[in-house]
Design a protein around this motif. Sequence first.
Motif, PDB file in Angstrom:
ATOM      1  N   THR A  15       0.840  -1.211   0.000  1.00  0.00           N
ATOM      2  CA  THR A  15       0.000   0.000   0.000  1.00  0.00           C
ATOM      3  C   THR A  15       0.872   1.258   0.000  1.00  0.00           C
ATOM      4  O   THR A  15       0.464   2.293   0.498  1.00  0.00           O
ATOM      5  CB  THR A  15      -0.899   0.022   1.254  1.00  0.00           C
ATOM      6  N   ARG A  17       3.905   4.050  -1.757  1.00  0.00           N
ATOM      7  CA  ARG A  17       3.831   5.267  -2.560  1.00  0.00           C
ATOM      8  C   ARG A  17       3.300   5.009  -3.968  1.00  0.00           C
ATOM      9  O   ARG A  17       2.340   5.633  -4.413  1.00  0.00           O
ATOM     10  CB  ARG A  17       5.226   5.909  -2.644  1.00  0.00           C
ATOM     11  N   SER A  40      -1.803  -6.124   2.733  1.00  0.00           N
ATOM     12  CA  SER A  40      -0.858  -5.267   3.448  1.00  0.00           C
ATOM     13  C   SER A  40      -0.321  -6.058   4.635  1.00  0.00           C
ATOM     14  O   SER A  40      -0.921  -7.069   5.032  1.00  0.00           O
ATOM     15  CB  SER A  40      -1.591  -4.011   3.932  1.00  0.00           C
ATOM     16  N   ARG A  41       0.771  -5.559   5.234  1.00  0.00           N
ATOM     17  CA  ARG A  41       1.231  -6.195   6.478  1.00  0.00           C
ATOM     18  C   ARG A  41       0.288  -5.867   7.623  1.00  0.00           C
ATOM     19  O   ARG A  41       0.358  -6.463   8.673  1.00  0.00           O
ATOM     20  CB  ARG A  41       2.634  -5.675   6.827  1.00  0.00           C
ATOM     21  N   ARG A  45      -4.536  -0.950   7.593  1.00  0.00           N
ATOM     22  CA  ARG A  45      -4.008  -0.222   6.429  1.00  0.00           C
ATOM     23  C   ARG A  45      -4.624  -0.781   5.138  1.00  0.00           C
ATOM     24  O   ARG A  45      -4.995  -0.040   4.233  1.00  0.00           O
ATOM     25  CB  ARG A  45      -2.485  -0.329   6.408  1.00  0.00           C
ATOM     26  N   ASP A  83      12.004  -4.399  -3.466  1.00  0.00           N
ATOM     27  CA  ASP A  83      12.537  -5.272  -4.524  1.00  0.00           C
ATOM     28  C   ASP A  83      12.891  -6.677  -4.025  1.00  0.00           C
ATOM     29  O   ASP A  83      12.667  -7.664  -4.730  1.00  0.00           O
ATOM     30  CB  ASP A  83      13.794  -4.637  -5.146  1.00  0.00           C
ATOM     31  N   LYS A 104       9.240  -3.000 -11.123  1.00  0.00           N
ATOM     32  CA  LYS A 104      10.664  -3.082 -11.427  1.00  0.00           C
ATOM     33  C   LYS A 104      11.489  -2.791 -10.182  1.00  0.00           C
ATOM     34  O   LYS A 104      10.973  -2.091  -9.321  1.00  0.00           O
ATOM     35  CB  LYS A 104      11.060  -2.111 -12.538  1.00  0.00           C
ATOM     36  N   HIS A 132       6.953   1.596 -16.923  1.00  0.00           N
ATOM     37  CA  HIS A 132       5.896   2.470 -17.452  1.00  0.00           C
ATOM     38  C   HIS A 132       6.400   3.457 -18.509  1.00  0.00           C
ATOM     39  O   HIS A 132       5.607   3.997 -19.273  1.00  0.00           O
ATOM     40  CB  HIS A 132       5.193   3.229 -16.317  1.00  0.00           C
ATOM     41  N   TRP A 171      14.243   1.838   2.335  1.00  0.00           N
ATOM     42  CA  TRP A 171      14.726   0.453   2.218  1.00  0.00           C
ATOM     43  C   TRP A 171      15.719   0.275   1.062  1.00  0.00           C
ATOM     44  O   TRP A 171      16.570  -0.626   1.092  1.00  0.00           O
ATOM     45  CB  TRP A 171      13.549  -0.531   2.095  1.00  0.00           C
ATOM     46  N   ARG A 172      15.636   1.142   0.027  1.00  0.00           N
ATOM     47  CA  ARG A 172      16.549   0.988  -1.123  1.00  0.00           C
ATOM     48  C   ARG A 172      18.004   1.230  -0.724  1.00  0.00           C
ATOM     49  O   ARG A 172      18.917   0.754  -1.382  1.00  0.00           O
ATOM     50  CB  ARG A 172      16.199   1.982  -2.233  1.00  0.00           C
ATOM     51  N   TYR A 289       0.894   4.740 -16.728  1.00  0.00           N
ATOM     52  CA  TYR A 289       0.527   3.582 -15.885  1.00  0.00           C
ATOM     53  C   TYR A 289      -0.762   2.934 -16.388  1.00  0.00           C
ATOM     54  O   TYR A 289      -0.958   1.735 -16.238  1.00  0.00           O
ATOM     55  CB  TYR A 289       0.381   4.008 -14.422  1.00  0.00           C
TER      56      TYR A 289
HETATM   57  N1  LIG Z   1       7.394   2.136 -11.986  1.00  0.00           N
HETATM   58  C1  LIG Z   1       7.464   3.166 -11.169  1.00  0.00           C
HETATM   59  O1  LIG Z   1       7.202   4.297 -11.557  1.00  0.00           O
HETATM   60  C2  LIG Z   1       7.825   2.941  -9.722  1.00  0.00           C
HETATM   61  C3  LIG Z   1       7.933   4.029  -8.865  1.00  0.00           C
HETATM   62  C4  LIG Z   1       8.213   3.791  -7.535  1.00  0.00           C
HETATM   63  C5  LIG Z   1       8.412   2.497  -7.090  1.00  0.00           C
HETATM   64  N2  LIG Z   1       8.351   1.460  -7.958  1.00  0.00           N
HETATM   65  C6  LIG Z   1       8.601   0.084  -7.501  1.00  0.00           C
HETATM   66  O2  LIG Z   1       7.498  -0.327  -6.701  1.00  0.00           O
HETATM   67  C7  LIG Z   1       7.965  -1.073  -5.587  1.00  0.00           C
HETATM   68  C8  LIG Z   1       7.518  -0.347  -4.308  1.00  0.00           C
HETATM   69  O3  LIG Z   1       8.129   0.925  -4.260  1.00  0.00           O
HETATM   70  P1  LIG Z   1       7.502   2.140  -3.428  1.00  0.00           P
HETATM   71  O4  LIG Z   1       8.294   3.338  -3.763  1.00  0.00           O
HETATM   72  O5  LIG Z   1       6.038   2.185  -3.601  1.00  0.00           O
HETATM   73  O6  LIG Z   1       7.881   1.654  -1.956  1.00  0.00           O
HETATM   74  P2  LIG Z   1       7.177   2.037  -0.598  1.00  0.00           P
HETATM   75  O7  LIG Z   1       6.526   3.355  -0.669  1.00  0.00           O
HETATM   76  O8  LIG Z   1       8.201   1.792   0.452  1.00  0.00           O
HETATM   77  O9  LIG Z   1       6.019   0.941  -0.481  1.00  0.00           O
HETATM   78  C9  LIG Z   1       6.276  -0.426  -0.416  1.00  0.00           C
HETATM   79  C10 LIG Z   1       5.124  -1.127   0.275  1.00  0.00           C
HETATM   80  O10 LIG Z   1       5.436  -2.510   0.355  1.00  0.00           O
HETATM   81  C11 LIG Z   1       4.846  -3.063   1.534  1.00  0.00           C
HETATM   82  N3  LIG Z   1       5.842  -3.823   2.297  1.00  0.00           N
HETATM   83  C12 LIG Z   1       5.758  -5.135   2.597  1.00  0.00           C
HETATM   84  N4  LIG Z   1       6.798  -5.522   3.319  1.00  0.00           N
HETATM   85  C13 LIG Z   1       7.563  -4.432   3.502  1.00  0.00           C
HETATM   86  C14 LIG Z   1       8.781  -4.225   4.203  1.00  0.00           C
HETATM   87  N5  LIG Z   1       9.407  -5.212   4.834  1.00  0.00           N
HETATM   88  N6  LIG Z   1       9.306  -2.982   4.181  1.00  0.00           N
HETATM   89  C15 LIG Z   1       8.679  -1.980   3.534  1.00  0.00           C
HETATM   90  N7  LIG Z   1       7.510  -2.139   2.855  1.00  0.00           N
HETATM   91  C16 LIG Z   1       6.959  -3.364   2.859  1.00  0.00           C
HETATM   92  C17 LIG Z   1       4.362  -1.880   2.368  1.00  0.00           C
HETATM   93  O11 LIG Z   1       2.944  -1.899   2.304  1.00  0.00           O
HETATM   94  P3  LIG Z   1       2.184  -2.408   3.618  1.00  0.00           P
HETATM   95  O12 LIG Z   1       2.745  -1.591   4.733  1.00  0.00           O
HETATM   96  O13 LIG Z   1       0.783  -2.131   3.323  1.00  0.00           O
HETATM   97  O14 LIG Z   1       2.497  -3.873   3.762  1.00  0.00           O
HETATM   98  C18 LIG Z   1       4.922  -0.654   1.693  1.00  0.00           C
HETATM   99  O15 LIG Z   1       4.056   0.437   1.782  1.00  0.00           O
HETATM  100  C19 LIG Z   1       9.480  -1.203  -5.753  1.00  0.00           C
HETATM  101  O16 LIG Z   1       9.798  -2.395  -6.381  1.00  0.00           O
HETATM  102  C20 LIG Z   1       9.823  -0.024  -6.646  1.00  0.00           C
HETATM  103  O17 LIG Z   1      10.990  -0.227  -7.417  1.00  0.00           O
HETATM  104  C21 LIG Z   1       8.048   1.672  -9.262  1.00  0.00           C
END
Ligand SMILES: NC(=O)c1ccc[n+]([C@@H]2O[C@H](COP(=O)([O-])OP(=O)(O)OC[C@H]3O[C@@H](n4cnc5c(N)ncnc54)[C@H](OP(=O)(O)O)[C@@H]3O)[C@@H](O)[C@H]2O)c1
Length: 325
Positions: A15, A17, A40-41, A45, A83, A104, A132, A171-172, A289
């Motif tokens: 859930t 960004r 979600s975890r 949420r 990732d 990705k 995308h 996390w990255r 998207y």
């Molecule tokens: N194509 C694009 O434009 C684009 C842009 C940004 C990101 N991405 C990709 O999308 C993926 C997510 O990126 P994001 O920027 O959205 O990351 P983010 O904001 O950190 O969100 C990741 C989500 O994954 C869930 N999650 C499950 N286990 C987790 C853990 N141990 N630590 C952190 N989060 C955990 C969490 O949701 P819950 O808390 O609900 O479980 C968290 O909100 C990545 O692979 C990234 O490369 C793609």
Amino acid sequence: MTLNSGTVNVGIIGTGRIADSELVPALNQVVDARFWSVLSRDKQRASAFATKHNAQSKHNAYESLAAFLADPSLDAVIIATPDGLHAKQAVACARAGKHVLLEKPIATTVEAAKEICNACLEERVKLAIAYHMRWHHGHRQVASMLHSGRFGKPHYARAMWTWKAQDNSNWRAHSEHGRWWGLAGVGTHCVDFLRWMLLPACGEVLSTTALIDKSHYGGPHDETASVSMQFASGVVADIVTSVMFKATSRFEICCSNAVIVGEGTLATNGGGIITINDEPLDFKLVNPYVGEIQNFVNAIAGNTRVEVSGAEGLRNIEILLEADS
Ligand SMILES: NC(=O)c1ccc[n+]([C@@H]2O[C@H](COP(=O)([O-])OP(=O)(O)OC[C@H]3O[C@@H](n4cnc5c(N)ncnc54)[C@H](OP(=O)(O)O)[C@@H]3O)[C@@H](O)[C@H]2O)c1
């Protein structure tokens, strides 16, 4: 796998960004699909996210992967988590017979990426990787003209995409769930973009060299990276990524008959400016998207090939791993 109805029911894992700001709002605009459920975890949420984005299943919010995947009405899953979690989740989705649109980069190791590809192949479910940039309307026009030979022979290309991280808490920046920082955030898009543009004329990337700066935070992952790839034809292409400064993104593709420049098009919104020999290219402002998810849904409904396969995702991370070995 047979669809439950004429509509593809798509769930999401995560859930964060990109799920909240781009993927599910886009999914809600896709034809012949609906946002079905979320994992979600945290159950609260999940429920809040399901309500906000109008998830259609009667049981639309989960905190258990097994329960989420046990829903027989769920056809497909978008995975938008860190990732390092992609492989376990994607394999579980495939083994449950669900099609997978995976954010990705596909995974953080070659072994994990191969495991995902094999599971999807064995279970006969679609696997698409979420690059995308391929659905930016201007990029598609450039790709089509370049691939038709209209610009002549490609000689050189480069892409730069950066952002400014406020700190290193993401996390990255760490090894538990990440493998690269800027190279995973945006560099993998640049690699995909340049391979997409150049492969038909130049062949595969045969070698990669890189210089990587990790000095500001001193962590394990790239802060600023400069990566050079050489294609089979001899053509060289460069990418620059950084998490230390925000510059307008830019690409340049230099061919014998034309120089194509994009400013601000490597982004989330389908906008920016593209010129061909200094003349502006007219393109529509479309949400990339929506195109990405529509392609996935069409492939499921029509049993056709997805545009960006697991094999493309695998080759992409082989290049990233070679760059930051
Ligand atoms: N194509 C694009 O434009 C684009 C842009 C940004 C990101 N991405 C990709 O999308 C993926 C997510 O990126 P994001 O920027 O959205 O990351 P983010 O904001 O950190 O969100 C990741 C989500 O994954 C869930 N999650 C499950 N286990 C987790 C853990 N141990 N630590 C952190 N989060 C955990 C969490 O949701 P819950 O808390 O609900 O479980 C968290 O909100 C990545 O692979 C990234 O490369 C793609």
